[in-house]
Design a protein around this motif. Structure first.
Motif, PDB file in Angstrom:
ATOM      1  N   SER A   1       0.868  -1.168   0.000  1.00 29.71           N
ATOM      2  CA  SER A   1       0.000   0.000   0.000  1.00 29.71           C
ATOM      3  C   SER A   1       0.911   1.225   0.000  1.00 29.71           C
ATOM      4  O   SER A   1       2.121   1.115   0.244  1.00 29.71           O
ATOM      5  CB  SER A   1      -0.899  -0.008   1.244  1.00 29.71           C
ATOM      6  OG  SER A   1      -0.103   0.146   2.412  1.00 29.71           O
ATOM      7  N   ALA A   2       0.354   2.409  -0.260  1.00 31.12           N
ATOM      8  CA  ALA A   2       1.193   3.611  -0.271  1.00 31.12           C
ATOM      9  C   ALA A   2       1.861   3.813   1.082  1.00 31.12           C
ATOM     10  O   ALA A   2       3.059   4.121   1.165  1.00 31.12           O
ATOM     11  CB  ALA A   2       0.352   4.824  -0.658  1.00 31.12           C
ATOM     12  N   ASP A   3       1.113   3.608   2.167  1.00 30.83           N
ATOM     13  CA  ASP A   3       1.695   3.758   3.501  1.00 30.83           C
ATOM     14  C   ASP A   3       2.690   2.641   3.790  1.00 30.83           C
ATOM     15  O   ASP A   3       3.708   2.858   4.467  1.00 30.83           O
ATOM     16  CB  ASP A   3       0.579   3.745   4.562  1.00 30.83           C
ATOM     17  CG  ASP A   3      -0.285   4.994   4.514  1.00 30.83           C
ATOM     18  OD1 ASP A   3       0.178   6.012   3.959  1.00 30.83           O
ATOM     19  OD2 ASP A   3      -1.428   4.941   5.011  1.00 30.83           O
ATOM     20  N   GLY A   4       2.406   1.426   3.275  1.00 29.97           N
ATOM     21  CA  GLY A   4       3.323   0.319   3.493  1.00 29.97           C
ATOM     22  C   GLY A   4       4.665   0.546   2.818  1.00 29.97           C
ATOM     23  O   GLY A   4       5.714   0.163   3.354  1.00 29.97           O
ATOM     24  N   ALA A   5       4.665   1.160   1.638  1.00 28.04           N
ATOM     25  CA  ALA A   5       5.921   1.456   0.948  1.00 28.04           C
ATOM     26  C   ALA A   5       6.755   2.452   1.747  1.00 28.04           C
ATOM     27  O   ALA A   5       7.981   2.306   1.877  1.00 28.04           O
ATOM     28  CB  ALA A   5       5.622   2.004  -0.453  1.00 28.04           C
ATOM     29  N   LYS A   6       6.090   3.480   2.297  1.00 27.13           N
ATOM     30  CA  LYS A   6       6.815   4.454   3.121  1.00 27.13           C
ATOM     31  C   LYS A   6       7.358   3.777   4.381  1.00 27.13           C
ATOM     32  O   LYS A   6       8.496   4.034   4.796  1.00 27.13           O
ATOM     33  CB  LYS A   6       5.885   5.595   3.501  1.00 27.13           C
ATOM     34  CG  LYS A   6       5.410   6.438   2.325  1.00 27.13           C
ATOM     35  CD  LYS A   6       4.421   7.505   2.787  1.00 27.13           C
ATOM     36  CE  LYS A   6       3.879   8.283   1.615  1.00 27.13           C
ATOM     37  NZ  LYS A   6       2.866   9.293   2.054  1.00 27.13           N
ATOM     38  N   ALA A   7       6.546   2.908   4.988  1.00 28.02           N
ATOM     39  CA  ALA A   7       6.986   2.226   6.197  1.00 28.02           C
ATOM     40  C   ALA A   7       8.184   1.322   5.925  1.00 28.02           C
ATOM     41  O   ALA A   7       9.066   1.160   6.781  1.00 28.02           O
ATOM     42  CB  ALA A   7       5.826   1.411   6.777  1.00 28.02           C
ATOM     43  N   THR A   8       8.243   0.734   4.732  1.00 27.76           N
ATOM     44  CA  THR A   8       9.378  -0.130   4.378  1.00 27.76           C
ATOM     45  C   THR A   8      10.669   0.677   4.300  1.00 27.76           C
ATOM     46  O   THR A   8      11.724   0.234   4.795  1.00 27.76           O
ATOM     47  CB  THR A   8       9.110  -0.830   3.039  1.00 27.76           C
ATOM     48  OG1 THR A   8       7.976  -1.686   3.179  1.00 27.76           O
ATOM     49  CG2 THR A   8      10.311  -1.659   2.605  1.00 27.76           C
ATOM     50  N   MET A   9      10.613   1.863   3.706  1.00 27.89           N
ATOM     51  CA  MET A   9      11.809   2.708   3.637  1.00 27.89           C
ATOM     52  C   MET A   9      12.236   3.141   5.036  1.00 27.89           C
ATOM     53  O   MET A   9      13.439   3.180   5.347  1.00 27.89           O
ATOM     54  CB  MET A   9      11.528   3.919   2.762  1.00 27.89           C
ATOM     55  CG  MET A   9      11.206   3.589   1.302  1.00 27.89           C
ATOM     56  SD  MET A   9      12.576   2.800   0.410  1.00 27.89           S
ATOM     57  CE  MET A   9      13.715   4.183   0.223  1.00 27.89           C
ATOM     58  N   ASP A  10      11.264   3.440   5.898  1.00 25.13           N
ATOM     59  CA  ASP A  10      11.598   3.807   7.274  1.00 25.13           C
ATOM     60  C   ASP A  10      12.232   2.632   8.013  1.00 25.13           C
ATOM     61  O   ASP A  10      13.150   2.815   8.822  1.00 25.13           O
ATOM     62  CB  ASP A  10      10.331   4.263   8.019  1.00 25.13           C
ATOM     63  CG  ASP A  10       9.785   5.586   7.494  1.00 25.13           C
ATOM     64  OD1 ASP A  10      10.550   6.320   6.837  1.00 25.13           O
ATOM     65  OD2 ASP A  10       8.589   5.865   7.733  1.00 25.13           O
TER      66      ASP A  10
END
Length: 286
Positions: A192-201
């Motif tokens: 998901s869009a939020d999941g992609a950001k969370a992966t980078m974090d």
């Protein structure tokens, strides 16, 4: 004293003349042939009788009617012939669908996906090509097995690593090799869009919190934020063996690229730009 039965048999057959063995065999053969001929003639007569009956049944109004056998149970009704339904023409397929199979994922003329996060499938256009890498690399399939991944290397170098929380929706990869010198492995995952950001974090946190398990091991971020919606260039040093991993995010797609011994900064930045451009062909976020 001899048995009376055998005494009588001996007396009755004492003066008999027995036929030679060959003559007895010939008589047996003749009898066998006569039996076979009789069987063939009987079969031929039966066929003739059946054929004659069939001709009589197929004859005109003077033909003898078929005798009706006495009923032994309830008669079986003859089903009435059913009318053949008139086939209803199938409606034409909706515009934009493929009548020979399921509709394909919508895409633009250049192969770019227009489904964004509504379809988890990752198009091949979103992956690197050999032409995106420095000269000498050749495509080598999509088998991503091995211990090259960031997750594996971090667990090898660091005493402890945080657990990723984002759930991926799809995955696709490509492998490129430069004989003897280097291997490049790319794995693209859709979240998901939020999941992609969370992966980078999670990647950044793993590096920052890493406590090397050994004096000659280390994990560090060499560069970040240079392409796409997010990017990280990671340097691994595992007991003196150095390798590089690149992360690039575009929308809900995250590419992890193991660069192995490809360390020239100009080459690395060029590859990073190509990764970002390719990912835009798999998401609407660009």
């Amino acid at each position: 004293m001899p048995d009376q039965l055998f005494t009588d048999m001996y007396r009755d057959t004492e003066h008999l003349t027995w036929a030679p063995t060959e003559q007895v065999r010939e008589r047996g053969r003749r009898r066998t042939r006569r039996t076979r001929v009789a069987a063939v003639l009987a079969g031929a007569v039966a066929v003739a009788v059946v054929a004659t009956g069939a001709v009589a049944l197929a004859g005109g109004p003077d033909a003898a009617p078929t005798p009706v056998l006495p009923a032994t149970g309830s008669p079986t009704p003859t089903p009435a012939p059913s009318a053949t339904p008139t086939p209803t023409p199938s409606p034409p397929p909706p515009t934009g669908t493929n009548p020979a199979g399921p509709p394909s994922s919508p895409s633009t003329a250049d192969g770019r996906s227009t489904t964004g996060s509504t379809s988890p499938a990752i198009p091949t256009a979103a992956l690197l090509r050999a032409s995106d890498l420095p000269s000498g690399y050749r495509a080598d399939g999509s088998d991503m097995d091995g211990d090259w991944s960031f997750d594996f290397a971090a667990m090898y170098v660091c005493a402890d690593t945080p657990t990723p929380t984002a759930e991926q929706r799809a995955e696709r990869g490509a492998v490129f090799r430069k004989p003897v010198e280097s291997t490049v492995v790319e794995r693209v995952r859709r979240y998901s869009a939020d999941g992609a950001k969370a992966t980078m974090d999670w990647v950044r946190r793993t590096v920052n919190e890493c406590e090397p398990d050994g004096q000659q091991s280390s994990l560090s971020i060499l560069d970040s934020g240079f392409v796409g919606d997010g990017s990280l260039l990671i340097r691994f040093n595992a007991q003196g063996v150095v390798s590089y991993t690149l992360f690039v995010r575009q929308g809900d797609l995250v590419a992890e690229v193991w660069l192995d011994t490809l360390t020239d900064q100009a080459d690395v930045r060029q590859v990073a730009r190509r990764v970002a451009d390719r990912l835009c062909l798999g998401t609407d976020a660009c």
